[in-house]
Design an enzyme around this catalytic site. Structure first.
Site, short mmCIF file in Angstrom:
data_model
loop_
_atom_site.label_atom_id
_atom_site.label_comp_id
_atom_site.label_asym_id
_atom_site.label_seq_id
_atom_site.Cartn_x
_atom_site.Cartn_y
_atom_site.Cartn_z
N TYR A 47 12.73 37.14 -15.90
CA TYR A 47 11.56 37.82 -16.45
C TYR A 47 10.63 38.26 -15.33
CZ TYR A 47 7.21 38.13 -19.27
OH TYR A 47 6.06 38.53 -19.92
N ARG A 91 5.30 42.42 -29.01
CA ARG A 91 4.51 41.19 -28.91
C ARG A 91 3.27 41.34 -29.77
NH1 ARG A 91 1.77 38.76 -23.32
NH2 ARG A 91 -0.34 38.62 -24.14
N GLU A 133 2.79 45.07 -26.15
CA GLU A 133 1.91 44.25 -27.00
C GLU A 133 0.86 45.06 -27.73
OE1 GLU A 133 1.00 42.09 -23.47
OE2 GLU A 133 -1.13 42.56 -23.55
N GLU A 186 2.82 35.52 -29.75
CA GLU A 186 2.02 35.01 -28.63
C GLU A 186 1.03 33.93 -29.06
OE1 GLU A 186 1.84 34.22 -25.79
OE2 GLU A 186 0.80 35.63 -24.47
N CYS A 211 -4.98 38.09 -20.78
CA CYS A 211 -3.88 37.15 -20.91
C CYS A 211 -3.86 36.65 -22.35
CB CYS A 211 -4.11 35.99 -19.94
SG CYS A 211 -3.23 34.49 -20.42
N ASN A 213 6.84 31.89 -25.99
CA ASN A 213 6.28 31.90 -24.64
C ASN A 213 5.76 30.51 -24.29
OD1 ASN A 213 5.01 32.50 -22.23
ND2 ASN A 213 3.33 33.65 -23.18
N HIS A 256 8.86 44.01 -23.21
CA HIS A 256 8.02 43.75 -24.37
C HIS A 256 6.70 44.48 -24.21
CE1 HIS A 256 5.36 40.72 -22.50
NE2 HIS A 256 6.42 40.13 -22.03
N ASP A 290 7.61 42.67 -18.66
CA ASP A 290 6.35 42.72 -19.39
C ASP A 290 5.69 44.06 -19.09
OD1 ASP A 290 3.77 42.32 -20.33
OD2 ASP A 290 3.41 40.48 -19.18
N ASP A 333 2.94 45.13 -20.71
CA ASP A 333 1.58 45.08 -21.24
C ASP A 333 1.44 45.99 -22.46
OD1 ASP A 333 0.95 43.27 -19.27
OD2 ASP A 333 -0.13 44.67 -18.00
N ASP A 359 -4.95 39.33 -14.71
CA ASP A 359 -4.08 39.93 -15.72
C ASP A 359 -4.95 40.58 -16.81
OD1 ASP A 359 -1.93 40.49 -17.37
OD2 ASP A 359 -1.63 38.42 -18.03
C1 MIC Z 1 3.59 36.14 -20.63
C2 MIC Z 1 2.41 36.75 -19.98
O1 MIC Z 1 2.08 37.93 -20.67
C3 MIC Z 1 2.74 37.17 -18.55
O2 MIC Z 1 2.17 38.17 -18.09
O3 MIC Z 1 3.52 36.47 -17.90
C4 MIC Z 1 1.18 35.81 -19.89
C5 MIC Z 1 1.50 34.46 -19.31
C6 MIC Z 1 0.30 33.62 -18.90
O4 MIC Z 1 -0.75 34.15 -18.55
O5 MIC Z 1 0.45 32.40 -18.86
C7 MIC Z 1 0.57 35.71 -21.29
O6 MIC Z 1 0.98 34.84 -22.07
O7 MIC Z 1 -0.31 36.53 -21.60
MG MG Z 2 1.64 39.57 -19.61
#
Ligand code: MIC
Ligand code: MG
Length: 286
Positions: free
Chosen positions: A30, A145, A102, A175, A110, A197, A100, A72, A74, A45
């Site tokens: 991933y 997501r 979202e 999520e 996040c 996750n 994925h 990912d 986003d 993030d």
């Molecule tokens: C899965 C996730 O989107 C990611 O970017 O890895 C994050 C992981 C995290 O911040 O722990 C998320 O869950 O938003």
């Molecule tokens: Mg993410």
């Protein structure tokens, strides 16, 4: 997913970690959006990274490692269907296996932080449709997501998941789930593969693979586990060298030169070099 149930998918922040994950026996890897932001760019993030940032990291990983890579993306890297089309085409081209997308607003957070804002289910369905329409390979999977659990509750989140399925999603990334029962409900409502996750220090308990199997979860994600551990190790090494004037205290925690070389197949390259070239580095015959 046919070969492993549930399929464990581990985050690999860069090509070297991808190789280590493969050597540990994982069947899928991933690329975390949070990881690209924090790791490659040193920023949070929060929807700041671009397609180009993710593309560079994804291509480096797929060049080095043949495991299927889930990326990912986003919210798709742009507001329109054409942005999403461009994102999908670009990732397909560099050999990514799945993405994925979202349902948060572009200025996303996040998934395990408070204050997440969502777009409407209809707008998210347009995102999914745009992604599905853009793919040129049926084996390229598009996961939807939903971050709705936190702000809208389970029933609304399930409704969204069902709508995302109708829009063409291949799997659902539920999520910030709190219980195994919630995963079961997502599975029952959609009939699609469900991704759990299992990120550390978040909203979701660190359920085991065995526990998640009882909830009919199909994919278990560990997006940043190796990244967090590597960062902590780096911090310890920096502090130790700075404090002691030597790295002696941290040698025990380091990957050896030999281990590194094995992980990147160093000796095979060196042998090839010896076979291919008849001259040494000074141009003299060997
Ligand atoms: C899965 C996730 O989107 C990611 O970017 O890895 C994050 C992981 C995290 O911040 O722990 C998320 O869950 O938003
Ligand atoms: Mg993410």
């Amino acid at each position: 997913m046919q070969n492993e149930k549930p399929l464990q998918i581990v985050g690999a922040i860069h090509a070297n970690h991808a190789l280590l994950a493969e050597q540990a026996g994982f069947k899928a890897i991933y690329l975390s959006g949070g990881g690209v932001a924090a790791g490659s760019l040193g920023i949070p993030d929060l929807g700041i990274t671009s397609l180009q940032d993710v593309l560079i990291d994804a291509e480096r990983i797929t060049n080095a490692c043949s495991l299927p890579l889930l990326v990912d993306i986003d919210t798709g890297f742009g507001p329109s269907a054409f942005n999403i089309e461009r994102t999908i085409r670009a990732l397909l081209k560099v050999g990514v296996a799945a993405v994925h997308i979202e349902d948060q607003v572009g200025a996303k957070r996040c998934g395990h932080r408070p204050g997440k804002e969502l777009v409407s289910a209809a707008e998210m369905c347009d995102r999914v449709k745009a992604a599905v329409d853009a793919r040129t390979d049926e084996n390229f999977l598009i996961g939807a997501r939903t971050d709705a659990l936190a702000s809208e509750g389970l029933e609304k989140a399930l409704e969204r998941a069902v709508a995302y399925k109708a829009a063409g999603a291949d799997f659902i990334f539920a999520e910030a789930v709190h219980t195994l029962e919630e995963y079961r409900r997502f599975r029952a409502a959609t009939g699609l593969p469900i991704l759990a996750n299992i990120t550390e220090f978040g909203q979701t308990p660190l359920f085991t693979v065995a526990q998640l199997a009882t909830a009919a979860v199909d994919m278990v994600l560990y997006p940043l586990s190796a990244f967090r551990a590597a960062n902590k190790a780096a911090e310890n090494v920096y502090n130790s060298i700075r404090r002691d004037g030597t790295q002696a205290a941290e040698i025990h925690a380091m990957q050896t030169r030999e281990e590194l070389y094995k992980s990147i197949n160093y000796y095979a390259y060196e042998n090839k070099l010896d076979q291919l070239f008849n001259t040494d580095q000074d141009g003299k015959s060997k």
